[in-house]
Design an enzyme around this catalytic site. Structure first.
Site, PDB file in Angstrom:
ATOM      1  N   THR A   1       4.080  -0.776   5.543  1.00 17.23           N
ATOM      2  CA  THR A   1       3.192  -1.648   4.626  1.00 17.23           C
ATOM      3  C   THR A   1       3.096  -2.991   4.805  1.00 17.23           C
ATOM      4  O   THR A   1       2.991  -4.055   4.114  1.00 17.23           O
ATOM      5  CB  THR A   1       3.472  -1.335   2.946  1.00 17.23           C
ATOM      6  OG1 THR A   1       4.902  -1.403   2.810  1.00 17.23           O
ATOM      7  CG2 THR A   1       2.998   0.055   2.730  1.00 17.23           C
TER       8      THR A   1
ATOM      9  N   GLY B   1       2.734  -6.673   5.718  1.00 19.18           N
ATOM     10  CA  GLY B   1       1.466  -7.473   5.939  1.00 19.18           C
ATOM     11  C   GLY B   1       0.123  -6.954   5.065  1.00 19.18           C
ATOM     12  O   GLY B   1      -1.041  -7.376   5.275  1.00 19.18           O
ATOM     13  N   THR B   2       0.468  -6.168   4.092  1.00 17.10           N
ATOM     14  CA  THR B   2      -0.734  -5.562   3.245  1.00 17.10           C
ATOM     15  C   THR B   2      -1.258  -6.578   2.620  1.00 17.10           C
ATOM     16  O   THR B   2      -2.290  -6.936   2.274  1.00 17.10           O
ATOM     17  CB  THR B   2      -0.151  -4.507   2.222  1.00 17.10           C
ATOM     18  OG1 THR B   2       1.138  -4.845   1.801  1.00 17.10           O
ATOM     19  CG2 THR B   2      -0.183  -3.139   2.838  1.00 17.10           C
ATOM     20  N   GLY B   3      -0.124  -7.659   1.991  1.00 22.52           N
ATOM     21  CA  GLY B   3      -0.728  -8.757   0.973  1.00 22.52           C
ATOM     22  C   GLY B   3      -1.687  -9.638   1.971  1.00 22.52           C
ATOM     23  O   GLY B   3      -2.617 -10.194   1.203  1.00 22.52           O
ATOM     24  N   CYS B   4      -1.338 -10.045   3.259  1.00 23.47           N
ATOM     25  CA  CYS B   4      -2.057 -10.934   3.969  1.00 23.47           C
ATOM     26  C   CYS B   4      -3.211 -10.242   4.213  1.00 23.47           C
ATOM     27  O   CYS B   4      -4.213 -10.893   4.307  1.00 23.47           O
ATOM     28  CB  CYS B   4      -1.222 -11.122   5.104  1.00 23.47           C
ATOM     29  SG  CYS B   4       0.413 -11.554   5.145  1.00 23.47           S
TER      30      CYS B   4
ATOM     31  N   LYS C   1      -1.918  -7.407  -7.950  1.00 18.43           N
ATOM     32  CA  LYS C   1      -2.140  -6.241  -6.961  1.00 18.43           C
ATOM     33  C   LYS C   1      -0.980  -5.348  -7.459  1.00 18.43           C
ATOM     34  O   LYS C   1       0.072  -5.866  -8.135  1.00 18.43           O
ATOM     35  CB  LYS C   1      -1.949  -6.477  -5.697  1.00 18.43           C
ATOM     36  CG  LYS C   1      -2.871  -7.376  -5.026  1.00 18.43           C
ATOM     37  CD  LYS C   1      -2.546  -7.850  -3.466  1.00 18.43           C
ATOM     38  CE  LYS C   1      -1.228  -8.902  -3.576  1.00 18.43           C
ATOM     39  NZ  LYS C   1      -0.869  -9.306  -2.429  1.00 18.43           N
TER      40      LYS C   1
HETATM   41  O1  PXL Z   1       3.655 -10.794   4.109  1.00 22.83           O
HETATM   42  C1  PXL Z   1       3.987 -11.753   3.653  1.00 22.83           C
HETATM   43  C2  PXL Z   1       4.229 -12.863   4.963  1.00 22.83           C
HETATM   44  C3  PXL Z   1       3.257 -13.697   5.162  1.00 22.83           C
HETATM   45  N1  PXL Z   1       3.261 -14.538   6.193  1.00 22.83           N
HETATM   46  C4  PXL Z   1       4.275 -14.317   7.067  1.00 22.83           C
HETATM   47  C5  PXL Z   1       5.104 -13.439   6.914  1.00 22.83           C
HETATM   48  C6  PXL Z   1       5.088 -12.462   5.951  1.00 22.83           C
HETATM   49  C7  PXL Z   1       6.021 -11.441   5.780  1.00 22.83           C
HETATM   50  O2  PXL Z   1       6.916 -11.209   6.627  1.00 22.83           O
HETATM   51  O3  PXL Z   1       5.937 -13.177   8.168  1.00 22.83           O
HETATM   52  C8  PXL Z   1       4.386 -15.138   8.449  1.00 22.83           C
END
Ligand code: PXL
Length: 270
Positions: free
Chosen positions: A207, A209-212, A175
């Site tokens: 932004t 949590g965008t990756g999740c 990404k």
């Molecule tokens: O965005 C990565 C991520 C994944 N999982 C958990 C997170 C974070 C970022 O803070 O807290 C539980």
């Protein structure tokens, strides 16, 4: 109509923007029944991570077994796995249950710098998790950490994608959120072809949590039977609108808007 299902194996974000909370919201918006196996509980909000509590191996194993022995799943998404031993457990369970649509988000560090993966676990990720990944979805720093390649140019990015493919991931999406410039370009490599998707880069701090969200959207699309390229396009659009229509929640790096993609679809159908 049969209901498609997706299981996220990831950490909990009490602030609701990332981790399993982001995954479940995304699954729901993309018409997939979401399930969870929680690997760690974080105490966090938009200002940062205050504490991380990894679950016991037994607790993780029992959650996965409970889902597998009754409900089953059409896709799996992995997020925060925290340690090498959790990675090994999760991989052995995925193999045991013969799950085949596996989206690996190689979560390492939270925005504020908190470690969501121990350094020693990076080897386990390369050795055990990449070979079973249908797709791995690193950002640029994660791709650098996994490959040892420092990514400055577009060719560097392609080289890193090829290396991750050689490590066993069937598809690689690197990404572009951590790049610079007006355009945000994401890259898919399937072992033969490259697909580049461009979008406008928004200037916003919301932004988290965008990756999740991107990986969960990809898993939801694969669960729904879509191809890798189509899943990539939808996940990119999902995150684009989630950032564009940001919510302004909390005082720090706020979450993205998981409703925005559906709202956009509903409007464009009228
Ligand atoms: O965005 C990565 C991520 C994944 N999982 C958990 C997170 C974070 C970022 O803070 O807290 C539980």
């Amino acid at each position: 109509m049969s209901i498609r299902k997706a299981l996220t194996i990831a950490g909990s974000d009490s602030g609701g923007g990332a981790g399993i909370q982001a995954d479940l919201k995304t699954f729901q918006e993309l018409n997939v029944f979401g399930m969870t196996a929680i690997t760690a509980v974080t105490a966090q909000n938009t200002l940062g991570v205050d504490a991380v509590y990894p679950m016991s191996l037994e607790a993780i194993e029992k959650q996965i077994d409970a889902v597998a022995t009754d409900i089953g799943t059409d896709a799996v998404k992995t997020g925060m796995l925290f340690s090498g031993e959790i990675i090994e457990l999760v991989v052995s369970k995925i193999k045991k249950y013969n799950w085949s649509q596996i989206v690996v988000d190689p979560v390492m560090i939270a925005k504020g710098g908190a470690a969501l993966l121990k350094q020693e676990a990076i080897d386990a990720m390369c050795q055990y998790l990449l070979p079973i990944a249908t797709v791995i979805t690193p950002n640029i720093p994660e791709a650098e950490e996994l490959t040892g390649i420092s990514i400055n140019t577009w060719d560097d990015r392609k080289l890193a994608a090829e290396k991750l493919y050689e490590l066993g991931a069937k598809n690689v999406i690197i990404k572009g959120g951590h790049g610079s410039g007006d355009l945000l370009i994401d890259l898919l490599f399937d072992g033969k072809n490259y697909t580049e998707l461009q979008s406008k880069r928004f200037s916003t701090k919301n932004t988290h949590g965008t990756g999740c969200t991107f990986a969960a959207a990809t898993a939801a699309c694969l669960a729904n039977g879509k191809s890798m390229e189509e899943s990539f396009r939808i996940a990119k659009d999902f995150v684009y609108y989630a950032i564009k229509e940001d919510l302004h929640i909390g005082n720090g790096h706020g979450p993205t808007n998981h409703w925005a993609y559906q709202k956009q679809q509903n409007h464009s159908m009228k």
